[in-house]
Design a protein around this motif. Sequence first.
Motif, PDB file in Angstrom:
ATOM      1  N   ALA A  88      -0.822  15.969 -27.956  1.00 27.14           N
ATOM      2  CA  ALA A  88      -1.337  15.162 -29.063  1.00 27.14           C
ATOM      3  C   ALA A  88      -0.465  13.929 -29.277  1.00 27.14           C
ATOM      4  N   GLU A  89       0.832  14.112 -29.126  1.00 28.21           N
ATOM      5  CA  GLU A  89       1.757  12.978 -29.265  1.00 28.21           C
ATOM      6  C   GLU A  89       1.433  11.911 -28.221  1.00 28.21           C
ATOM      7  N   GLU A  90       1.262  12.341 -26.991  1.00 29.52           N
ATOM      8  CA  GLU A  90       0.922  11.400 -25.917  1.00 29.52           C
ATOM      9  C   GLU A  90      -0.458  10.789 -26.139  1.00 29.52           C
ATOM     10  N   PHE A  91      -1.401  11.596 -26.595  1.00 27.42           N
ATOM     11  CA  PHE A  91      -2.760  11.134 -26.863  1.00 27.42           C
ATOM     12  C   PHE A  91      -2.774   9.965 -27.854  1.00 27.42           C
ATOM     13  N   CYS A  96      -7.953   6.124 -27.087  1.00 23.88           N
ATOM     14  CA  CYS A  96      -9.014   7.118 -26.941  1.00 23.88           C
ATOM     15  C   CYS A  96      -9.363   7.671 -28.320  1.00 23.88           C
ATOM     16  N   PRO A  97     -10.649   7.757 -28.652  1.00 19.63           N
ATOM     17  CA  PRO A  97     -11.032   8.229 -29.982  1.00 19.63           C
ATOM     18  C   PRO A  97     -11.224   9.741 -30.124  1.00 19.63           C
ATOM     19  N   VAL A  98     -11.337  10.478 -28.991  1.00 23.18           N
ATOM     20  CA  VAL A  98     -11.729  11.890 -29.072  1.00 23.18           C
ATOM     21  C   VAL A  98     -10.744  12.788 -28.325  1.00 23.18           C
ATOM     22  N   VAL A 110      -2.120  20.624 -35.039  1.00 21.70           N
ATOM     23  CA  VAL A 110      -2.515  19.450 -34.245  1.00 21.70           C
ATOM     24  C   VAL A 110      -3.899  18.973 -34.682  1.00 21.70           C
ATOM     25  N   PHE A 111      -4.821  19.904 -34.886  1.00 19.02           N
ATOM     26  CA  PHE A 111      -6.175  19.553 -35.329  1.00 19.02           C
ATOM     27  C   PHE A 111      -6.110  18.717 -36.604  1.00 19.02           C
ATOM     28  N   LYS A 112      -5.396  19.244 -37.588  1.00 17.42           N
ATOM     29  CA  LYS A 112      -5.300  18.575 -38.890  1.00 17.42           C
ATOM     30  C   LYS A 112      -4.629  17.210 -38.761  1.00 17.42           C
ATOM     31  N   ARG A 113      -3.539  17.155 -38.023  1.00 19.15           N
ATOM     32  CA  ARG A 113      -2.805  15.892 -37.871  1.00 19.15           C
ATOM     33  C   ARG A 113      -3.679  14.804 -37.247  1.00 19.15           C
ATOM     34  N   LEU A 114      -4.326  15.130 -36.132  1.00 18.71           N
ATOM     35  CA  LEU A 114      -5.142  14.123 -35.448  1.00 18.71           C
ATOM     36  C   LEU A 114      -6.345  13.716 -36.289  1.00 18.71           C
TER      37      LEU A 114
END
Length: 135
Positions: A88-91, A96-98, A110-114
């Motif tokens: 997620a950090e790299e993402f 990229c939106p998704v 991770v879900f909540k953060r993103l």
Amino acid sequence: MNNPSREEIKEVLDNAKTIAVVGLSPNPNRTSYMVSEAMQKAGYRIIPVNPVADEVLGEKSYASLKDVPEPVDIVNVFRRSEFLEELAEEFTEIDCPVFWTQLNVVDDKVFKRLQEEGYTVIMDRCIKVEHAILK
């Protein structure tokens, strides 16, 4: 963790053209290969992200998301849940939106953060199954 509605997922799939697949195996017997091959046959461009593969499904493989030289519409993750925080950090460092994870790949934090950062997040869903249901 609440995934987007089926209508929202259909919109994501309808608007996407390029999918970076983290953990895409060059082994045709692996789920990541079979799912990605099906998505490729459905018209999506697949970009493999696997540091130990040179090429998968006829496409050059990259060591990390940051090495992919073009924007992607979906990052599809075939890695174990314990790698999601790092991924997620790299993402968040690419365009990229998704962020999409395959079945049984879940991290609520991770879900909540993103999601809070404005990304579309889909977890614990098979992209091939969703595409087949929604097309």
